[in-house]
Design a protein around this motif. Structure first.
Motif, PDB file in Angstrom:
ATOM      1  N   VAL A  98      27.954 -16.112  23.210  1.00 37.50           N
ATOM      2  CA  VAL A  98      26.717 -15.514  23.717  1.00 37.50           C
ATOM      3  C   VAL A  98      25.609 -15.819  22.713  1.00 37.50           C
ATOM      4  CG1 VAL A  98      25.627 -13.430  24.595  1.00 37.50           C
ATOM      5  CG2 VAL A  98      28.115 -13.674  24.725  1.00 37.50           C
ATOM      6  N   PRO A  99      24.592 -16.610  23.104  1.00 34.70           N
ATOM      7  CA  PRO A  99      23.607 -17.073  22.112  1.00 34.70           C
ATOM      8  C   PRO A  99      22.543 -16.053  21.734  1.00 34.70           C
ATOM      9  CG  PRO A  99      23.186 -18.059  24.252  1.00 34.70           C
ATOM     10  CD  PRO A  99      24.450 -17.280  24.395  1.00 34.70           C
ATOM     11  N   VAL A 100      22.362 -15.003  22.535  1.00 34.27           N
ATOM     12  CA  VAL A 100      21.344 -13.988  22.250  1.00 34.27           C
ATOM     13  C   VAL A 100      21.966 -12.613  22.457  1.00 34.27           C
ATOM     14  CG1 VAL A 100      19.373 -15.436  22.869  1.00 34.27           C
ATOM     15  CG2 VAL A 100      20.536 -14.095  24.643  1.00 34.27           C
ATOM     16  N   VAL A 101      21.253 -11.582  22.029  1.00 38.49           N
ATOM     17  CA  VAL A 101      21.721 -10.206  22.215  1.00 38.49           C
ATOM     18  C   VAL A 101      21.180  -9.698  23.544  1.00 38.49           C
ATOM     19  CG1 VAL A 101      21.771  -7.870  21.284  1.00 38.49           C
ATOM     20  CG2 VAL A 101      21.758  -9.821  19.733  1.00 38.49           C
ATOM     21  N   ALA A 102      22.056  -9.632  24.539  1.00 38.43           N
ATOM     22  CA  ALA A 102      21.654  -9.174  25.867  1.00 38.43           C
ATOM     23  C   ALA A 102      21.652  -7.654  25.925  1.00 38.43           C
ATOM     24  CB  ALA A 102      22.605  -9.737  26.920  1.00 38.43           C
ATOM     25  N   ASP A 113      36.248  -6.789  25.793  1.00 37.85           N
ATOM     26  CA  ASP A 113      35.364  -6.325  26.864  1.00 37.85           C
ATOM     27  C   ASP A 113      33.908  -6.545  26.476  1.00 37.85           C
ATOM     28  OD1 ASP A 113      34.579  -4.948  29.283  1.00 37.85           O
ATOM     29  OD2 ASP A 113      33.981  -3.316  27.961  1.00 37.85           O
ATOM     30  N   THR A 114      33.547  -6.118  25.261  1.00 40.87           N
ATOM     31  CA  THR A 114      32.194  -6.311  24.748  1.00 40.87           C
ATOM     32  C   THR A 114      32.179  -7.532  23.831  1.00 40.87           C
ATOM     33  OG1 THR A 114      31.715  -3.945  24.856  1.00 40.87           O
ATOM     34  CG2 THR A 114      30.306  -5.287  23.437  1.00 40.87           C
ATOM     35  N   LEU A 115      31.240  -8.451  24.067  1.00 40.68           N
ATOM     36  CA  LEU A 115      31.145  -9.680  23.295  1.00 40.68           C
ATOM     37  C   LEU A 115      30.059  -9.549  22.228  1.00 40.68           C
ATOM     38  CD1 LEU A 115      31.395 -12.300  26.195  1.00 40.68           C
ATOM     39  CD2 LEU A 115      33.206 -10.972  25.068  1.00 40.68           C
ATOM     40  N   PHE A 116      30.128 -10.408  21.210  1.00 37.69           N
ATOM     41  CA  PHE A 116      29.185 -10.358  20.101  1.00 37.69           C
ATOM     42  C   PHE A 116      28.649 -11.758  19.827  1.00 37.69           C
ATOM     43  CE2 PHE A 116      31.978  -6.751  19.550  1.00 37.69           C
ATOM     44  CZ  PHE A 116      31.104  -5.724  19.224  1.00 37.69           C
ATOM     45  N   THR A 117      27.388 -11.841  19.433  1.00 33.53           N
ATOM     46  CA  THR A 117      26.818 -13.126  19.039  1.00 33.53           C
ATOM     47  C   THR A 117      27.518 -13.617  17.780  1.00 33.53           C
ATOM     48  OG1 THR A 117      25.105 -12.002  17.754  1.00 33.53           O
ATOM     49  CG2 THR A 117      24.558 -12.632  20.024  1.00 33.53           C
ATOM     50  N   GLY A 118      27.604 -14.931  17.647  1.00 35.53           N
ATOM     51  CA  GLY A 118      28.271 -15.523  16.488  1.00 35.53           C
ATOM     52  C   GLY A 118      29.763 -15.680  16.666  1.00 35.53           C
ATOM     53  N   ILE A 133      33.981 -19.176  16.562  1.00 35.00           N
ATOM     54  CA  ILE A 133      32.570 -18.877  16.348  1.00 35.00           C
ATOM     55  C   ILE A 133      31.735 -19.424  17.494  1.00 35.00           C
ATOM     56  CG2 ILE A 133      32.872 -18.926  13.842  1.00 35.00           C
ATOM     57  CD1 ILE A 133      31.384 -21.668  13.916  1.00 35.00           C
ATOM     58  N   GLY A 134      30.469 -19.022  17.528  1.00 34.54           N
ATOM     59  CA  GLY A 134      29.522 -19.557  18.500  1.00 34.54           C
ATOM     60  C   GLY A 134      28.159 -19.680  17.862  1.00 34.54           C
ATOM     61  N   PRO A 135      27.449 -20.795  18.099  1.00 36.82           N
ATOM     62  CA  PRO A 135      26.098 -20.927  17.560  1.00 36.82           C
ATOM     63  C   PRO A 135      25.154 -19.946  18.234  1.00 36.82           C
ATOM     64  CG  PRO A 135      26.537 -22.682  19.100  1.00 36.82           C
ATOM     65  CD  PRO A 135      27.828 -21.926  18.947  1.00 36.82           C
ATOM     66  N   LEU A 136      23.940 -19.865  17.738  1.00 36.00           N
ATOM     67  CA  LEU A 136      22.962 -18.939  18.295  1.00 36.00           C
ATOM     68  C   LEU A 136      22.171 -19.648  19.393  1.00 36.00           C
ATOM     69  CD1 LEU A 136      22.052 -17.279  14.905  1.00 36.00           C
ATOM     70  CD2 LEU A 136      23.853 -16.690  16.534  1.00 36.00           C
ATOM     71  N   ASP A 137      20.880 -19.357  19.542  1.00 35.86           N
ATOM     72  CA  ASP A 137      20.146 -19.892  20.689  1.00 35.86           C
ATOM     73  C   ASP A 137      19.541 -21.260  20.394  1.00 35.86           C
ATOM     74  OD1 ASP A 137      18.365 -18.811  18.867  1.00 35.86           O
ATOM     75  OD2 ASP A 137      16.880 -18.319  20.393  1.00 35.86           O
ATOM     76  N   ARG A 177      24.603 -24.702  21.985  1.00 35.76           N
ATOM     77  CA  ARG A 177      24.292 -23.325  22.372  1.00 35.76           C
ATOM     78  C   ARG A 177      25.147 -22.889  23.561  1.00 35.76           C
ATOM     79  NH1 ARG A 177      19.451 -24.191  24.215  1.00 35.76           N
ATOM     80  NH2 ARG A 177      20.142 -24.183  26.393  1.00 35.76           N
ATOM     81  N   GLY A 178      25.766 -21.721  23.444  1.00 37.10           N
ATOM     82  CA  GLY A 178      26.567 -21.165  24.528  1.00 37.10           C
ATOM     83  C   GLY A 178      28.016 -21.580  24.519  1.00 37.10           C
ATOM     84  N   LYS A 179      28.394 -22.531  23.657  1.00 40.74           N
ATOM     85  CA  LYS A 179      29.780 -22.972  23.565  1.00 40.74           C
ATOM     86  C   LYS A 179      30.468 -22.278  22.385  1.00 40.74           C
ATOM     87  CE  LYS A 179      29.711 -25.845  27.012  1.00 40.74           C
ATOM     88  NZ  LYS A 179      30.541 -25.572  28.221  1.00 40.74           N
ATOM     89  N   GLY A 180      31.803 -22.306  22.390  1.00 42.55           N
ATOM     90  CA  GLY A 180      32.584 -21.731  21.307  1.00 42.55           C
ATOM     91  C   GLY A 180      33.264 -22.820  20.495  1.00 42.55           C
TER      92      GLY A 180
END
Length: 544
Positions: A192-196, A223-228, A262-266, A301-304
């Protein structure tokens, strides 16, 4: 969908009978449907709760080729109909004549006159909703490219209140963005690239057919995802999901000792520009997933992605921001010998061979993905191995028949065998031709066949087996001066055939085969080589 970056520059200036009152405006629930953009305006008072009049300015870059005659409308407005503000239009859109072109959006809020303004809630997280705004691109161009003017000449516009109280450089707001996340059919590594506003996986990715799987020394459902962070999710069909939310600062990702998803940001981050704190804690390449693990040159962005760290720390992405895909993407593996394995569902996996002095660092692969995912790796749990040894490859969840291809081989060929005795599979893989494996094998063996002129024998030769006597296995080596069909069998002293060791096409070079005599009685035996008209027989002794 196209990327939309939206940040907020909003000021509400409020004037009472004797003093001005300012209110900070924020945008929430930004959404898009076709050519319509909608967002809620919330206001929160910094002084008196009375509101008489205020207005907000928003400036955007826009694509003149895709955008013409935009319109703005007010949906479910809270503050309307102030008889004292008939000189003010509720809203307006202005095309600003500048380079690059800008779209100016001015939104006016009207209360009920001085001393009688309506109350603003200060308890709600974002204040009280003033109105919902819809900006329509009337030419219907859903691909219009709009981005926030974060620091242009219009960023510090002066705002006038009803009573012409003038305030400059009062800038408040919340930076937000929309990010399109493309996914493929089947398993995907996502982030998730941003905090929704709502980070539940079911809300962000409603089309998923599985829960989200995170990793912390083992997989767990999230259930709950986190940026990064990176997550596994499975989808029944390819799609694109748009995630709305606020940007993440600072641009760092926390990692623990060991493997991290990990995941990159936006933004897209070049691997070569990523640093770590403490320095040097990354011990492996960054691995992405595209129907199999691949070495990444850019975090998209958006990939893991997977990466292994020697100790806890942070990855610093700031210097890697706004990378162009593929920029600085030359990775040392690109020049190595490449073995491509493609299964019957067109899922491709890549393995590498290289000279020992070219292999720096670890090429350990991440943990196997959740069940049902194609996973191809060397038996040492790596994506690359040094030349000069016999290699074993593990094949998990592949669909047969399987095709193998060889690239960058510099004339080298590979002998591909099953790991038992070569009776199920014993074939030669050369660059420029595909090798098809129809047998269902969980493990194959790869033997390097040198092709330089110095290492091609000049005559056919059958060597004495070693060890001899033996129990229960022995190695038989032979030499071929040219490509030949090879047959090798074992006979007892009565001339009865005991085993077929080889019956396949081999390339010119030096080869070996293993004979396992676990099911054969002790005694003297003969083994015979037939290749290209050459026939030779030698004796061997089994002692149990």
């Amino acid at each position: 969908m196209r990327k939309i970056l939206l940040a907020l520059l909003a000021v509400l200036i409020v004037a009472g009978a004797h003093a001005q009152r300012s209110v900070t405006a924020t945008i929430q629930n930004f959404n898009r449907s076709g050519s319509d953009f909608t967002f809620d305006i919330y206001a929160q008072s910094t002084g008196s709760p009375q509101v008489n009049l205020g207005w907000s300015n928003f400036f955007f870059y826009f694509n003149t080729g895709a955008l013409s005659s935009p319109t703005l409308s007010n949906i479910n407005s809270k503050f309307t109909g102030d008889s004292l503000s008939t000189d003010y239009a509720p809203m307006r859109v202005v095309i600003v004549n500048s380079t690059p072109p800008r779209l100016g959006v001015q939104i006016f809020y009207t209360g009920h006159g001085a001393q009688t303004g309506q109350q603003l809630s200060t308890a709600a997280p974002f204040g009280e909703r003033i109105c919902t705004v819809r900006l329509t691109l009337t030419n219907g161009a859903a691909n219009s490219d709009i981005s926030w003017d974060a620091g242009g000449s219009y960023a510090n516009t002066w705002i006038l209140s009803k009573d012409t109280v003038q305030v400059s450089n009062t800038i408040n707001g919340v930076g937000s963005s929309t990010n399109d996340v493309p996914i493929g059919t089947g398993w995907n590594m996502l982030s998730v690239p941003v905090v929704a506003a709502d980070m539940r996986s079911s809300v962000l990715y409603p089309g998923a057919s599985t829960p989200a799987y995170g990793y912390n020394n083992g997989y767990f459902t999230a259930d709950t995802l986190f940026t990064g962070k990176g997550y596994w999710m499975k989808f029944g069909a390819a799609d694109t999901f748009t995630v709305f939310g606020t940007k993440v600062t600072p641009q760092t990702i926390a990692v623990v000792s060991g493997w991290n998803m990990i995941g990159p940001l936006d933004f897209n981050a070049r691997i070569t520009a990523i640093t770590s704190t403490p320095p040097g804690i990354v011990s492996t390449p960054y691995y992405g997933y595209n129907n199999g693990y691949t070495v990444a040159d850019t975090l998209k962005r958006g990939k893991g992605y997977w990466v292994k760290a020697t100790q806890a720390g942070t990855l610093n992405l700031g210097a890697a921001a706004a990378a162009k895909i593929g920029e600085d993407g030359s990775f040392v593996l690109d020049n190595w010998i490449t073995i491509e394995i493609e299964d019957n569902n067109s899922v491709k996996s890549i393995l590498y061979l290289a000279k020992p002095d070219e292999m720096h660092g670890s090429f350990e692969l991440p943990p196997p993905a959740p069940s049902g995912i194609v996973d191809v790796r060397f038996s040492g749990n790596t994506i690359a191995e040094p030349l000069g040894q016999v290699h074993q490859v593990l094949l998990n969840s592949v669909a047969y028949p399987v095709k193998m291809r060889l690239k960058n081989s510099a004339g080298m060929a590979l002998q591909i065998r099953d790991v038992v005795n070569g009776s199920l599979l014993n074939a030669v893989l050369k660059e420029g031709t595909d090798l098809t494996i129809a047998q269902r094998l969980e493990r194959i063996e790869i033997i390097e066949v040198q092709a330089s002129s110095k290492q091609i024998p000049t005559v056919y030769e059958l060597n004495q087996n070693y060890p001899n006597p033996f129990n229960p296995t022995t190695i038989i080596k032979f030499a071929l001066p040219k490509d030949s069909h090879v047959a090798m069998s074992v006979y007892n002293i009565l001339g009865q055939k005991v085993a077929d060791l080889v019956n396949d096409q081999y390339v010119a070079g030096y080869h070996q085969v293993e004979f396992n005599a676990s099911d054969v009685a002790s005694g003297m035996y003969l083994y015979k080589l037939e290749a290209g008209g050459f026939v030779q027989t030698k004796k061997m002794l089994i002692l149990k």
